[in-house]
Write a protein that holds these residues in place. Sequence first.
Motif, mmCIF file in Angstrom:
data_model
loop_
_atom_site.group_PDB
_atom_site.id
_atom_site.type_symbol
_atom_site.label_atom_id
_atom_site.label_comp_id
_atom_site.label_asym_id
_atom_site.label_seq_id
_atom_site.Cartn_x
_atom_site.Cartn_y
_atom_site.Cartn_z
ATOM 1 N N VAL A 91 0.852 -1.207 -0.233
ATOM 2 C CA VAL A 91 -0.195 -0.093 -0.073
ATOM 3 C C VAL A 91 0.813 1.119 0.081
ATOM 4 O O VAL A 91 1.704 1.277 0.817
ATOM 5 C CB VAL A 91 -1.035 -0.044 1.159
ATOM 6 N N ALA A 92 0.746 2.176 -0.731
ATOM 7 C CA ALA A 92 1.168 3.451 -0.895
ATOM 8 C C ALA A 92 0.442 4.693 -1.055
ATOM 9 O O ALA A 92 -0.449 4.322 -2.123
ATOM 10 C CB ALA A 92 2.279 3.439 -1.844
ATOM 11 N N GLU A 93 0.194 5.804 -0.172
ATOM 12 C CA GLU A 93 -0.645 6.637 -0.481
ATOM 13 C C GLU A 93 0.024 7.947 -0.033
ATOM 14 O O GLU A 93 0.960 7.956 0.977
ATOM 15 C CB GLU A 93 -1.939 6.455 0.289
ATOM 16 N N TYR B 146 5.966 15.911 -2.835
ATOM 17 C CA TYR B 146 4.902 15.165 -1.965
ATOM 18 C C TYR B 146 5.917 14.062 -1.320
ATOM 19 O O TYR B 146 6.858 13.359 -1.847
ATOM 20 C CB TYR B 146 3.874 14.564 -2.632
ATOM 21 N N VAL B 147 5.301 13.641 -0.167
ATOM 22 C CA VAL B 147 6.049 12.275 0.726
ATOM 23 C C VAL B 147 4.934 11.246 0.600
ATOM 24 O O VAL B 147 3.603 11.638 0.716
ATOM 25 C CB VAL B 147 6.756 12.473 2.043
ATOM 26 N N ILE B 148 5.047 10.043 0.592
ATOM 27 C CA ILE B 148 4.305 9.064 0.657
ATOM 28 C C ILE B 148 4.419 8.208 1.903
ATOM 29 O O ILE B 148 5.619 7.778 2.482
ATOM 30 C CB ILE B 148 4.701 8.033 -0.677
ATOM 31 N N ASN B 149 2.898 7.653 2.310
ATOM 32 C CA ASN B 149 3.086 6.747 3.443
ATOM 33 C C ASN B 149 2.730 5.276 2.807
ATOM 34 O O ASN B 149 2.187 5.201 1.757
ATOM 35 C CB ASN B 149 1.996 7.000 4.466
ATOM 36 N N HIS B 150 3.707 4.567 3.264
ATOM 37 C CA HIS B 150 3.941 2.953 2.615
ATOM 38 C C HIS B 150 4.345 2.041 3.268
ATOM 39 O O HIS B 150 4.720 2.233 4.366
ATOM 40 C CB HIS B 150 5.049 3.340 1.450
ATOM 41 N N THR B 151 3.921 0.699 2.808
ATOM 42 C CA THR B 151 4.064 -0.380 3.441
ATOM 43 C C THR B 151 5.741 -0.491 3.566
ATOM 44 O O THR B 151 6.419 -0.342 2.721
ATOM 45 C CB THR B 151 3.607 -1.622 2.596
#
Lengths: 155, 196
Positions: free
Chosen positions: B144-146, B157-162
């Motif tokens: 998952v990456a969002e 932007y920065v991404i929250n991710h697995t």
Amino acid sequence: MIRFWTIFFGLLIISACSGRKSDSQNPSDRELTGQIELEDQWARPGSAGGNSAGYLTIFNGTRQDQVIDGLQTDQANTTELHESFEENGQSGMRPTPNMTIRSGDSLVLEPGSFHIMFMDIENNWDTGDSIQVILTFSETGSVQTTLPIKNFPDD
Amino acid sequence: MPLTKNNYLSLLTTVGLLLLVSSCQLGPEVIHDLSDESYEVLDQDSSSVTFPENFKDEILVISYIYTNCPDICPTLSAKLGNVEEELGNDSEVHFVEITFDPRRDTPSVLKKYMETFGHNPDRFTMITGDSTTVDSLLNDLDIVAELADGESLDENYVINHTNRISIMDKQGRVRYEYPGTAVPEEHLIEDIESLR
């Protein structure tokens, strides 16, 4: 027996309440030198327009608690103190402004934890380069330091 | 026929042996089976790659990254580099880093990232491609990456991710998954060995 448990829980409560509240980690037995001491500085390589991270250990050798009021470099458009976190299997980063380092404590900035977040960096940062960063503390003002660009802290 | 003590012991031994043999043959369970899947993606040289088919007969150590990630992803990339170095010139094992930010992580960006880490191009492949295909691949691997809260694609932007490293067997099946930053390198090497 009742007296034993009363004393036991009493001591437990006293011990839990007596912990000092601080953002910083690693209280040490180091002698206070009256100065902020910076060690183990480095930053990761990065590409112009992208992001990078910087790491170091900040020892508060002064007699006052110190709040990190700001971070600056002319090599990136935004410089902030961030923390990597993991929640529900997801990793991310969040700003951690106004961190306090208690007198005699160290704040360790390291991969996977607290770090200086450099956003929109000006030029490519390649290994062998270095950048200048100014850290501003609430009680003693600014300190400038050099972060060499490396892939690994021991390089 | 009444079960005598000897018969009972023989039965117990046989069942025990069968269980032992069957557990040795099974190995770690299949977590994601991509053996019949085919994703047309690009590598760091802009060459077409059919994943995982092009890596058939190789054990894949896979991390999931984006190059604008300043802290977690470089830690994963460095870890893969260390494992590769530890294994030496091992033609049976290949390392793959899949970006979840194909919009910014073009082949040339990935190539530079790879060079920064000193990854051996014979042993490492960076994967990007069109967003739909990359998203589909990541989705099938349960990655998952969002965008982080308050971020938009217009900004840096920065991404929250697995946070994960996976090991895929030679048939294109993920057999091991780990929290990427936490797993010790020795643990990865041990599990790679179990799939040879």
